[in-house]
Write an enzyme that holds these catalytic residues in place. Sequence first.
Site, PDB file in Angstrom:
ATOM      1  N   THR A   8      46.756  58.337  -5.374  1.00 28.06           N
ATOM      2  CA  THR A   8      46.252  59.574  -5.699  1.00 28.06           C
ATOM      3  C   THR A   8      45.337  58.996  -7.272  1.00 28.06           C
ATOM      4  O   THR A   8      45.653  58.281  -7.823  1.00 28.06           O
ATOM      5  CB  THR A   8      47.383  60.628  -6.150  1.00 28.06           C
ATOM      6  OG1 THR A   8      46.657  61.709  -6.738  1.00 28.06           O
ATOM      7  CG2 THR A   8      48.099  59.782  -7.367  1.00 28.06           C
ATOM      8  N   ASN A  10      44.821  61.275  -9.339  1.00 29.01           N
ATOM      9  CA  ASN A  10      45.484  62.499 -10.107  1.00 29.01           C
ATOM     10  C   ASN A  10      46.459  61.648 -11.274  1.00 29.01           C
ATOM     11  O   ASN A  10      47.451  61.699 -10.907  1.00 29.01           O
ATOM     12  CB  ASN A  10      46.037  63.659  -9.311  1.00 29.01           C
ATOM     13  CG  ASN A  10      46.469  64.385 -10.355  1.00 29.01           C
ATOM     14  OD1 ASN A  10      46.761  64.381 -11.485  1.00 29.01           O
ATOM     15  ND2 ASN A  10      46.658  65.917  -9.512  1.00 29.01           N
ATOM     16  N   HIS A  12      47.671  62.928 -13.824  1.00 35.51           N
ATOM     17  CA  HIS A  12      48.769  63.792 -14.207  1.00 35.51           C
ATOM     18  C   HIS A  12      49.925  63.735 -13.199  1.00 35.51           C
ATOM     19  O   HIS A  12      51.133  63.648 -13.844  1.00 35.51           O
ATOM     20  CB  HIS A  12      48.254  65.258 -14.031  1.00 35.51           C
ATOM     21  CG  HIS A  12      49.322  66.028 -14.311  1.00 35.51           C
ATOM     22  ND1 HIS A  12      49.761  66.516 -15.769  1.00 35.51           N
ATOM     23  CD2 HIS A  12      50.032  66.913 -13.572  1.00 35.51           C
ATOM     24  CE1 HIS A  12      50.610  67.469 -15.756  1.00 35.51           C
ATOM     25  NE2 HIS A  12      50.836  67.877 -14.513  1.00 35.51           N
ATOM     26  N   LYS A  13      49.807  63.590 -11.782  1.00 32.90           N
ATOM     27  CA  LYS A  13      50.696  63.232 -10.884  1.00 32.90           C
ATOM     28  C   LYS A  13      51.412  61.964 -11.234  1.00 32.90           C
ATOM     29  O   LYS A  13      52.672  61.951 -11.083  1.00 32.90           O
ATOM     30  CB  LYS A  13      50.295  63.353  -9.440  1.00 32.90           C
ATOM     31  CG  LYS A  13      50.227  64.708  -8.957  1.00 32.90           C
ATOM     32  CD  LYS A  13      49.786  64.573  -7.278  1.00 32.90           C
ATOM     33  CE  LYS A  13      49.682  65.873  -6.656  1.00 32.90           C
ATOM     34  NZ  LYS A  13      49.036  65.863  -5.378  1.00 32.90           N
ATOM     35  N   ASP A  69      51.668  64.266   0.776  1.00 36.97           N
ATOM     36  CA  ASP A  69      50.549  65.315   1.478  1.00 36.97           C
ATOM     37  C   ASP A  69      51.704  66.601   1.472  1.00 36.97           C
ATOM     38  O   ASP A  69      53.055  66.659   1.727  1.00 36.97           O
ATOM     39  CB  ASP A  69      50.216  65.077   2.914  1.00 36.97           C
ATOM     40  CG  ASP A  69      49.055  65.875   2.931  1.00 36.97           C
ATOM     41  OD1 ASP A  69      48.068  66.301   2.204  1.00 36.97           O
ATOM     42  OD2 ASP A  69      48.685  66.323   4.100  1.00 36.97           O
ATOM     43  N   THR A  70      51.113  67.756   1.180  1.00 38.66           N
ATOM     44  CA  THR A  70      51.934  68.888   1.308  1.00 38.66           C
ATOM     45  C   THR A  70      51.104  70.222   1.823  1.00 38.66           C
ATOM     46  O   THR A  70      49.786  70.061   1.897  1.00 38.66           O
ATOM     47  CB  THR A  70      51.902  69.204  -0.412  1.00 38.66           C
ATOM     48  OG1 THR A  70      52.730  68.473  -1.032  1.00 38.66           O
ATOM     49  CG2 THR A  70      52.950  70.831  -0.645  1.00 38.66           C
ATOM     50  N   PHE A 149      49.810  76.093  -9.701  1.00 37.21           N
ATOM     51  CA  PHE A 149      48.441  76.131  -9.053  1.00 37.21           C
ATOM     52  C   PHE A 149      48.503  76.431  -7.355  1.00 37.21           C
ATOM     53  O   PHE A 149      49.601  76.899  -6.980  1.00 37.21           O
ATOM     54  CB  PHE A 149      48.032  74.572  -9.152  1.00 37.21           C
ATOM     55  CG  PHE A 149      48.522  73.844  -8.240  1.00 37.21           C
ATOM     56  CD1 PHE A 149      50.024  73.445  -8.514  1.00 37.21           C
ATOM     57  CD2 PHE A 149      48.225  73.167  -7.033  1.00 37.21           C
ATOM     58  CE1 PHE A 149      50.830  72.239  -7.852  1.00 37.21           C
ATOM     59  CE2 PHE A 149      48.913  72.508  -6.080  1.00 37.21           C
ATOM     60  CZ  PHE A 149      50.390  71.950  -6.457  1.00 37.21           C
ATOM     61  N   GLY A 150      47.429  76.513  -6.832  1.00 35.95           N
ATOM     62  CA  GLY A 150      47.408  76.826  -5.316  1.00 35.95           C
ATOM     63  C   GLY A 150      48.048  78.005  -4.973  1.00 35.95           C
ATOM     64  O   GLY A 150      47.512  79.207  -5.608  1.00 35.95           O
ATOM     65  N   TYR A 151      48.919  78.069  -4.054  1.00 38.58           N
ATOM     66  CA  TYR A 151      49.536  79.261  -3.642  1.00 38.58           C
ATOM     67  C   TYR A 151      50.567  80.098  -4.480  1.00 38.58           C
ATOM     68  O   TYR A 151      51.300  80.909  -4.101  1.00 38.58           O
ATOM     69  CB  TYR A 151      50.102  79.280  -2.011  1.00 38.58           C
ATOM     70  CG  TYR A 151      48.894  78.827  -1.377  1.00 38.58           C
ATOM     71  CD1 TYR A 151      48.216  79.645  -0.525  1.00 38.58           C
ATOM     72  CD2 TYR A 151      48.545  77.345  -0.969  1.00 38.58           C
ATOM     73  CE1 TYR A 151      47.067  79.466   0.330  1.00 38.58           C
ATOM     74  CE2 TYR A 151      47.496  77.098  -0.103  1.00 38.58           C
ATOM     75  CZ  TYR A 151      46.850  78.125   0.736  1.00 38.58           C
ATOM     76  OH  TYR A 151      46.130  77.848   1.715  1.00 38.58           O
TER      77      TYR A 151
END
Length: 193
Positions: A8, A10, A12-13, A69-70, A149-151
């Site tokens: 990634t 990212n 932060h992750k 992956d999500t 974030f996201g949903y």
Amino acid sequence: MKKIVLATANQHKVKEINQILKGKIEFIGLDELGFDGEVPEDQITIEGNAHQKADFIFQKYGLATIAEDTGLFVNALGGDPGVYSARYASKQHSNLSNIDLLLKKLSPFEDRSAYFKTVFCLVTNNGIQYFDGICKGRIIKNQSGVGGFGYDPIFTPDGYEITFAAMDSLTKNKISHRGIALENFIKSFNLSD
Ligand code: IMP
């Protein structure tokens, strides 16, 4: 200390997972490897995407690599948006946001049950391993909460009356799909305290 690449960009992750692992294994991000290209992600399942991303970096650098992956799977919509969660609205050339499109599609249905699923795929010289985590819940009708974030503003996990977006991040991380998948990875390597 054993190092594993987390495929990634990212940071932060990477930081968040390293804090959870408390130095037992160190994850390094793609920028630390000096990689700033595109990692392919065009499979039709989240398992396929996680494997594709991890294998791409493993083949390039020969280093043990894990990728994630999500997706959000809504039962009344036959599992949509699923693997397309990140680009649900844009995929249909819609000018709605992902959340607005999902709420619109779900409005005729009584059944609002859904689940998030995260898959981690680890590729090493010894082969391929998958670790997954599922968090079941329901899609509420109006957005609630400002965090996450996201949903997150429309997803209320089972056993709770508030959305992920209204929860503190510590609680969310404990019960979330990503938290559970990471926990399964930690257990499998006997890294628990
Ligand atoms: P990714 O595989 O972690 O990049 O997730 C794909 C997409 O799923 C994201 O762009 C979000 O829309 C959604 N998603 C993933 N995890 C979460 C979460 O914990 N809460 C809400 N949405 C999420």
